[in-house]
Design an enzyme around this catalytic site. Sequence first.
Site, mmCIF file in Angstrom:
data_model
loop_
_atom_site.group_PDB
_atom_site.id
_atom_site.type_symbol
_atom_site.label_atom_id
_atom_site.label_comp_id
_atom_site.label_asym_id
_atom_site.label_seq_id
_atom_site.Cartn_x
_atom_site.Cartn_y
_atom_site.Cartn_z
ATOM 1 N N ASP A 1 0.929 -1.173 0.091
ATOM 2 C CA ASP A 1 -0.084 0.012 -0.136
ATOM 3 C C ASP A 1 0.900 1.369 -0.090
ATOM 4 O O ASP A 1 0.578 2.029 -0.598
ATOM 5 C CB ASP A 1 -0.687 -0.076 1.173
ATOM 6 C CG ASP A 1 -2.040 -1.069 0.978
ATOM 7 O OD1 ASP A 1 -2.319 -1.486 -0.141
ATOM 8 O OD2 ASP A 1 -2.706 -1.575 2.120
ATOM 9 N N LYS B 1 11.448 -33.802 -31.270
ATOM 10 C CA LYS B 1 10.582 -32.868 -31.749
ATOM 11 C C LYS B 1 9.389 -32.937 -30.770
ATOM 12 O O LYS B 1 8.506 -33.688 -30.795
ATOM 13 C CB LYS B 1 10.133 -32.913 -33.185
ATOM 14 C CG LYS B 1 9.292 -31.545 -33.639
ATOM 15 C CD LYS B 1 9.050 -31.730 -35.154
ATOM 16 C CE LYS B 1 8.332 -30.197 -35.650
ATOM 17 N NZ LYS B 1 7.407 -29.973 -35.004
ATOM 18 N N CYS C 1 -31.928 -53.862 -29.758
ATOM 19 C CA CYS C 1 -33.161 -54.181 -30.643
ATOM 20 C C CYS C 1 -33.624 -55.539 -30.292
ATOM 21 O O CYS C 1 -32.901 -56.659 -30.440
ATOM 22 C CB CYS C 1 -32.840 -54.003 -32.197
ATOM 23 S SG CYS C 1 -34.273 -54.513 -33.093
HETATM 24 S S1 IVH Z 1 13.947 -25.503 -33.716
HETATM 25 C C1 IVH Z 1 15.028 -22.473 -36.611
HETATM 26 N N1 IVH Z 1 13.804 -27.989 -32.431
HETATM 27 O O1 IVH Z 1 8.709 -27.372 -34.300
HETATM 28 C C2 IVH Z 1 14.729 -23.663 -35.773
HETATM 29 N N2 IVH Z 1 11.860 -26.911 -32.865
HETATM 30 O O2 IVH Z 1 7.509 -27.514 -36.751
HETATM 31 C C3 IVH Z 1 13.285 -23.777 -35.202
HETATM 32 N N3 IVH Z 1 9.798 -27.749 -32.139
HETATM 33 O O3 IVH Z 1 8.208 -23.699 -34.420
HETATM 34 C C4 IVH Z 1 12.834 -24.617 -34.228
HETATM 35 N N4 IVH Z 1 10.572 -29.401 -30.982
HETATM 36 O O4 IVH Z 1 8.001 -24.751 -32.000
HETATM 37 C C5 IVH Z 1 13.193 -26.962 -32.850
HETATM 38 N N5 IVH Z 1 13.779 -29.637 -30.938
HETATM 39 C C6 IVH Z 1 12.907 -28.680 -31.610
HETATM 40 C C7 IVH Z 1 11.816 -28.605 -31.628
HETATM 41 C C8 IVH Z 1 11.391 -27.680 -32.403
HETATM 42 C C9 IVH Z 1 9.409 -28.826 -31.340
HETATM 43 C C10 IVH Z 1 8.597 -27.088 -32.783
HETATM 44 C C11 IVH Z 1 8.975 -25.483 -32.574
HETATM 45 C C12 IVH Z 1 8.910 -25.215 -34.159
HETATM 46 C C13 IVH Z 1 8.043 -26.123 -34.885
HETATM 47 C C14 IVH Z 1 8.345 -26.248 -36.167
#
Ligand code: IVH
Length: 723
Positions: free
Chosen positions: A41, A118, A432
């Site tokens: 506050d 990924k 049925c």
């Molecule tokens: S690198 C310039 N590494 O996938 C490099 N992306 O489909 C940019 N993603 O927009 C991304 N795991 O959101 C990178 N190990 C990983 C990833 C990853 C998931 C996503 C990220 C990107 C999208 C592309």
Amino acid sequence: MDETTAATPAQQHAALAEEIENARYRYYVLDAPTISDADFDVKLRQLEAIEDANPELRTPDSPTQKVAGAYETEFTSVPHLERMLSLDNAFTAEELQTWADRIEKDLGALPELLCELKVDGLAINLLYEKGKLTRALTRGDGRTGEDITPNAKTIQTIPQTLTGTDEFPVPELVEVRGEVYFAVQAFDEWNEKILAETGRSYANARNAAAGSLRQKDPRVTAQRPLSMVVHGIGARKGFTPTSQSHSYEALRAWGLPTSDRVKVVKTLKDVQKYIDYYNKHRHDVEHEIDGVVVKVDALPIQGRLGSTSRAPRWAIAFKYPPEEVTTKLLDIRVQVGRTGRVTPYAVMEPVTVAGSTVQNATLHNQAIVVKKGLLIGDTVVLRKAGDVIPEIVGAVQDLRDGSEREFVMPENCPDCGTKLAPQKEGDIDLRCPNSQFCLGQIRERIDFMGSRNALDIEALGYESAVALTQPAAGTAPVHDEGDLLSLKLEDLADLKMLQSKRGADAKPGETELVPYFFTKGTPKKPSVPTATTELLLQQLELVKTDRPLWRFLVSLSIRHVGPTAARVLAREFPSFDALANATEEDLKAANGIGPTIATAIVEWFAVDWHRAIIGKWQAAGVVPVVESQPEGPRPLEGLSVVVTGTLAGFTRDGAAEELTSRGAKVSGSVSKKTSFVVVGDNPGTKYDKALSLGVKVLDEEGFKVLLGDGPQAAADTVTEAEA
Ligand code: IVH
């Protein structure tokens, strides 16, 4: 910062406003204040005093203008300091090779490659200035993202302040890129809770993570156990990494969440190994993955290869075949099955999942439609359970526009109009009751007779079953299972023309008349479209004396009598007459036959028109082949069963003995190939694994049904329990 020594009123105001904002955030969102209410506050009054003297500083976003107790994320658009690029995809080893060839050609040799997972989440860009998290943005269009700073700060794995080491001192500025995700187990637990509290649930972890990150009220985000993993850096000052892996070392030293599954390799063969390994172990990772990202490790080489307007040339995403896709739920209709059970099924916009085009999926019963929270018109998440049977996981509720409508279970049979009813009180399933005359049930039973588990008649598929029971013109030549094996050429005279016409312009599974999809785990076999009536008659003639008794028993569609029970029955009661004359006691005395099957058989034979079917078969010349009998009944042969938790009536060894003596394999771990997981009290993680893989779960009662009546009857207990 000490605001009293700041040079100008504007600087004083900014410093104090930041401090107050921080305190508000800690108080309202994190529920973890660091200053007392009285101090707060005092600071707010100081700020008001500055604004009184300098009214131009009283902007709408000043803490003095905000309602006490409210806290909102404003989602303003803010440019990224360095563009956030996307990734090009490779779906096959050849496409990956093409990418690598191009790099090799440009550079003269293939450089070291970094492999990482990924992550199936949402990209985030964190700006740290002098080690402090000053902004968090979504990816947006890559140039500009939405400011979600208050929400990002609630994520436990995102540090608000970076730590430094001698080797990696905190840089002046760095943009950290990564993925926000919901770990699978955390999502499942949270989703269960949310379903119990609100009656709504999320279709998958990614949708839930997206929904959580875009909450206006960060207190809501704070309740969601989100995580983050870094996968790159953007703009930077005071830090010059030499490679991608070097930057990960720095990010780790600063306290950011890096992955420990990153691997730097020298050859494409090693990349392929990494891809294959995680394809196989996809579900051992704590979060969802949709592929592997391969990056050139050395940053100078990344720079040399450069980027297109969309994606870098130095990286590629190898995508695994999707296990889940989204599509539109166009309608929910009902169909009658061969035992009279009327089940809703989904009609969707056709979509490819795990290698085939899917348009329909069974929804089992009306309670499941409610449990999954599906509305007609929804965008739904679809996957293939066990890679075979299409299953709707749930609706993407955030995409609703209000035009969706509820499914209402019809009261009457879609085929014959008879009023539907549960078989016994308390049953979820509606049936049925018109089993003798309902054309839908007859069609399904005749189709089933041709299936691989029953009489296995190549020329008798779904289209033929339709033509025999519901011809487009003329009278149906088949009214029950008895008629099928008594057919003569003249009975099919009208059909001949119809069928060859259909055969000429239809492909397998592409009939206009009825949906082609799966029921109860068994893929329906499409007819050979060019099957002539002659071929069908030839094959029908052949099966009369070329199939063992158990196949004829299966094709009678007696409840709970699938191939396993039928084999046991045929061994103990080696003729139609022996079985028809068996009492319930006789049946129960047979090893492998429990009370459920015994009752079902006695009830079936008590019906006149049922017995007449067998009379028609015998009159038509049916003489089952006598099979040589293997030693002892093995009704659970081919099954793989896992037992977890404590069962009241069995020791662990005793339960295993009961299973192995009936031919089942007892396994210690749950996989997609597991037939059943038997769950007692205090089950461990095997139970969770079974649920996540969609493996059938039996309680102790179900286990007894499995031992007594076999897998079919046990599976039937699962459907009822699930609902
Ligand atoms: S690198 C310039 N590494 O996938 C490099 N992306 O489909 C940019 N993603 O927009 C991304 N795991 O959101 C990178 N190990 C990983 C990833 C990853 C998931 C996503 C990220 C990107 C999208 C592309």
